[in-house]
Scaffold this active site. Structure first.
Site, PDB file in Angstrom:
ATOM      1  CG  HIS A  36     126.880 135.950 -36.466  1.00 21.13           C
ATOM      2  ND1 HIS A  36     127.137 135.359 -35.012  1.00 21.13           N
ATOM      3  CD2 HIS A  36     126.413 137.384 -36.118  1.00 21.13           C
ATOM      4  CE1 HIS A  36     126.313 136.206 -33.911  1.00 21.13           C
ATOM      5  NE2 HIS A  36     126.174 137.685 -34.543  1.00 21.13           N
ATOM      6  CB  THR A  80     120.143 131.832 -32.899  1.00 15.80           C
ATOM      7  OG1 THR A  80     119.525 132.501 -33.927  1.00 15.80           O
ATOM      8  CG2 THR A  80     120.184 132.461 -31.940  1.00 15.80           C
ATOM      9  CE1 TYR A 160     120.673 140.892 -29.337  1.00 18.53           C
ATOM     10  CE2 TYR A 160     119.978 139.158 -30.483  1.00 18.53           C
ATOM     11  CZ  TYR A 160     120.754 140.861 -30.020  1.00 18.53           C
ATOM     12  OH  TYR A 160     119.981 141.187 -30.839  1.00 18.53           O
ATOM     13  CG  ASP A 253     125.387 142.027 -36.066  1.00 24.50           C
ATOM     14  OD1 ASP A 253     125.197 140.715 -35.563  1.00 24.50           O
ATOM     15  OD2 ASP A 253     124.313 142.176 -36.150  1.00 24.50           O
TER      16      ASP A 253
HETATM   17  C1  0GY Z   1     123.072 139.003 -33.645  1.00 25.57           C
HETATM   18  C2  0GY Z   1     121.578 139.319 -34.034  1.00 25.57           C
HETATM   19  C3  0GY Z   1     120.824 138.780 -33.990  1.00 25.57           C
HETATM   20  C4  0GY Z   1     120.384 137.409 -34.518  1.00 25.57           C
HETATM   21  C5  0GY Z   1     121.491 136.774 -33.259  1.00 25.57           C
HETATM   22  O1  0GY Z   1     122.570 134.671 -33.513  1.00 25.57           O
HETATM   23  C6  0GY Z   1     121.881 135.114 -34.142  1.00 25.57           C
HETATM   24  O2  0GY Z   1     120.682 134.258 -34.180  1.00 25.57           O
HETATM   25  O3  0GY Z   1     122.348 137.311 -32.812  1.00 25.57           O
HETATM   26  C7  0GY Z   1     119.632 139.450 -34.177  1.00 25.57           C
HETATM   27  O4  0GY Z   1     118.757 138.569 -35.226  1.00 25.57           O
HETATM   28  O5  0GY Z   1     118.638 140.583 -33.867  1.00 25.57           O
HETATM   29  O6  0GY Z   1     123.667 139.748 -32.488  1.00 25.57           O
HETATM   30  O7  0GY Z   1     124.021 138.503 -34.585  1.00 25.57           O
END
Ligand code: 0GY
Length: 304
Positions: A36, A80, A160, A253
């Site tokens: 990310h 997110t 997810y 990740d």
């Molecule tokens: C990941 C896991 C998490 C968060 C997100 O998009 C996100 O906020 O994916 C998590 O908090 O488990 O895959 O990055």
């Protein structure tokens, strides 16, 4: 450009400042297929609807880590905390010299022209999250509509979900069109037996639906045994790689949002790979061929 300033959440774990050089040398052309970028928030503000405020984690820091670990390309997944505002993601891809592609988050209101713009920017799919601490989940018919609209672009879905929600959602997932990739093996409970009901349901889903893939990522999120070896996650990920060698992806990740137990050393995460993909062939499929087929098919189809 925004003037917004953001304070990361109290107790937020920042990514490792000095990850080790992995002992495992990834094959040429390896792709980190789950990472990310966060902000920076003063340039790409975090979404008002977000459930957490992270530390900034820029594209330059991501590209530096990619090089440090030996990867050649990245698949950047919209987090997110940026909601359906994909500007940070698109900016990162644009500055990657063609070495990044993306997974976006879109609202149902997105126009066909906006989808085409994202496609030109290097987006190759859309992520649906069903993890309630991260998002307000959209109604199924809305998600189905989005899934149908991305098919003509040749995009896929990234899902997810946590294993305890699979019984309720499996039928819905099986009804969706096109390729879909589950994040982190749908987060199995590694305390349960590998032959137990929970993981078995996930394995059956993949067996019954050849359009379903999975990332064998995030031992750090799944482990109870802990770092640096994540021994308790190995049997789960290894089994998936061995049974579905052509439908698995791997990712760091980075920058590891919402970790609370520890912050992984990214080099040690890379050293997890040869324990779950134990031959050169499995490693090449996991790290090169499979992500190339999904994210750079135009190059893959032309052969190396
Ligand atoms: C990941 C896991 C998490 C968060 C997100 O998009 C996100 O906020 O994916 C998590 O908090 O488990 O895959 O990055």
């Amino acid at each position: 450009m925004s003037e917004a300033t953001f304070q990361m959440d109290n107790g937020w774990f920042e990514f490792h400042s000095n990850p080790s050089v992995p002992d495992f040398k990834v094959p040429a052309g390896a792709i980190d297929a789950h990472c990310h970028v966060f902000g920076p928030g003063d340039v790409f503000p975090y979404a008002p609807t977000r459930k957490y405020t992270p530390c900034d984690a820029s594209k330059d820091q991501l590209f530096a880590l990619r090089d440090h670990l030996g990867f050649e390309r990245s698949v950047i997944v919209q987090a997110t905390c940026h909601g359906a505002d994909n500007r940070a993601l698109v900016d990162a891809i644009a500055h990657s010299d063609g070495k990044a592609r993306g997974i976006a988050t879109v609202s149902a209101a997105i126009s066909d022209d906006e989808l085409l713009e994202l496609d030109s920017a290097g987006v190759r799919g859309v992520r649906f999250s069903f993890v309630k601490r991260l998002v307000d989940v959209l109604p199924h018919d809305t998600l189905t509509e989005v899934a149908e609209r991305i098919q003509p672009l040749g995009w896929h879905l990234v899902i997810y979900v946590e294993s305890q929600d699979l019984p309720d959602l499996s039928e819905f997932f099986a009804s969706l069109p096109g390729t879909m990739v589950f994040d982190h093996m749908a987060r199995p409970d590694v305390m349960q037996a590998i032959n137990g009901k929970g993981f078995d349901q996930f394995m059956r889903l993949l067996t019954d639906n050849e359009n379903m893939w999975t990332k064998v990522s995030c031992p750090d999120r799944l482990t109870l045994a802990g770092p640096p070896r994540y021994d308790d996650v190995v049997p789960f990920a290894k089994r998936v790689v061995e049974i579905f060698p052509d439908r698995t992806l791997w990712g760091t990740d980075w920058p590891h949002p919402n970790m609370t137990s520890h912050m992984p050393d990214d080099g040690k995460l890379v050293d997890f790979i040869p324990r779950i993909a134990v031959s050169d062939e499995l490693q090449r499929k996991l790290l090169v061929d499979n992500p190339m087929r999904l994210y750079w098919p135009e190059e893959f189809n032309n052969g190396p």
